[in-house]
Design an enzyme around this catalytic site. Sequence first.
Site, short mmCIF file in Angstrom:
data_model
loop_
_atom_site.label_atom_id
_atom_site.label_comp_id
_atom_site.label_asym_id
_atom_site.label_seq_id
_atom_site.Cartn_x
_atom_site.Cartn_y
_atom_site.Cartn_z
CB SER A 104 -1.50 -0.12 1.11
OG SER A 104 -1.60 1.10 0.82
NE ARG A 112 -8.39 2.00 11.34
CZ ARG A 112 -7.06 1.44 10.69
NH1 ARG A 112 -7.26 2.10 8.93
NH2 ARG A 112 -6.82 0.80 10.64
CG ASP A 172 -6.34 -4.51 -3.45
OD1 ASP A 172 -7.32 -3.36 -2.71
OD2 ASP A 172 -4.89 -4.19 -3.13
CG HIS A 217 -5.72 -2.59 -0.12
ND1 HIS A 217 -4.15 -2.10 -0.73
CD2 HIS A 217 -5.31 -1.10 1.13
CE1 HIS A 217 -3.69 -1.59 -0.47
NE2 HIS A 217 -4.02 -0.84 0.31
CG ASP A 218 -6.81 -5.00 5.44
OD1 ASP A 218 -6.46 -4.17 5.02
OD2 ASP A 218 -7.26 -5.04 6.38
#
Length: 371
Positions: A153, A222, A314, A347-348
């Site tokens: 990232s 967040r 992702d 994405h994680d």
Amino acid sequence: MGSKQSVGIVEPKTAVLGDLRLDNGSVLSPTVVAYETYGTLSPNKDNAILICHALSGDAHAAGFHSDGEKRPGWWDEYIGPGKAFDTNQYFVISSNVIGGCKGSSGPMSINPVSGKPYGSSFPFVSIKDMVAAQKLLVESFGIQRLLCVAGGSMGGMQALQWSISYPDALENCIILASSPEHSAMQIAFNEVGRQAILSDPNWNNGLYEDNATPRKGLALARMMGHITYLSDHKMREKFGRNPPRGNLLNSDSDFAVGSYLIYQGESFVDRFDANSYIYVTKALDHFSLGKGQELTKALSPAQCRFLVVSYSSDWLYPPSQSREIVKSLEASDKRVFYVELTTNEGHDSFLLPNQRQEDVIRGFLNMPVNE
């Protein structure tokens, strides 16, 4: 290959380095970088690997700070004896970016002129500035050339910048779930998060006190960001349309996914600073190596070998952006290996246990340089 183990208890460290002239002309003096190391530096200082973190990460990439710590560092799955970044072989350095809030120079640092935290008066920092600070740290060890720089990232952007800022100082570069520049959509998500912070009654132009921080705005930022880290499949699998635990009378949300996001937001404000969130997301949004021929030209100074990894689920940093990097590296005749991993985690994915990812990283690092 050794058995997989933890690096154990690690000591957070801080380096006070020289002056650093930033992209915008400001001078950071002194430059303070928080870092951790794992493994042993070889006598020839030729086995060093730098790990770069993502937006909300920090220097604590592996191991534990104390016996009572429940969670290890954010990339503990991949750093340690017998792991992808094998500390029996490599000396691994992980540092907190400048502009952050985990020990490196940033908005929470004390301004030597006023004797108070900089807050929003801290100078703007770029990805290039973050990398320049890391270079000062690496040089403080007497290391002239890194075996590898790796990150996912935002960490991937730093790794990419390393390859062109210091081409003579890098042998390998690993870029995971990243991009050569943000799209309008990626900028939009970050802008909504920043506006949530700016709209908080406690914002006070970024000069808020410790006892009156813009907690609600940062929590909302967040929550927005966390949505983009997961995939639709993962959210359906984890939450579906289920109600939260308890009942609707004692919950802030009608759905379990809402309750989860609220928890993520509220826990985040206890470990992150609102100004740093703004500074770091702006650095992300302003990072741009271009597209097509412009990107090929930007990457032309690189001399290292590359591994680029993307993830099928992702949608924040889709595989198409990784392929742009690969295409431009190939166009400028660089040595590059590309892998798209099939995952359902979004994405994680790069942060989570994945045997295939571990094998790919280990295989790349162990491959002879001339291959």
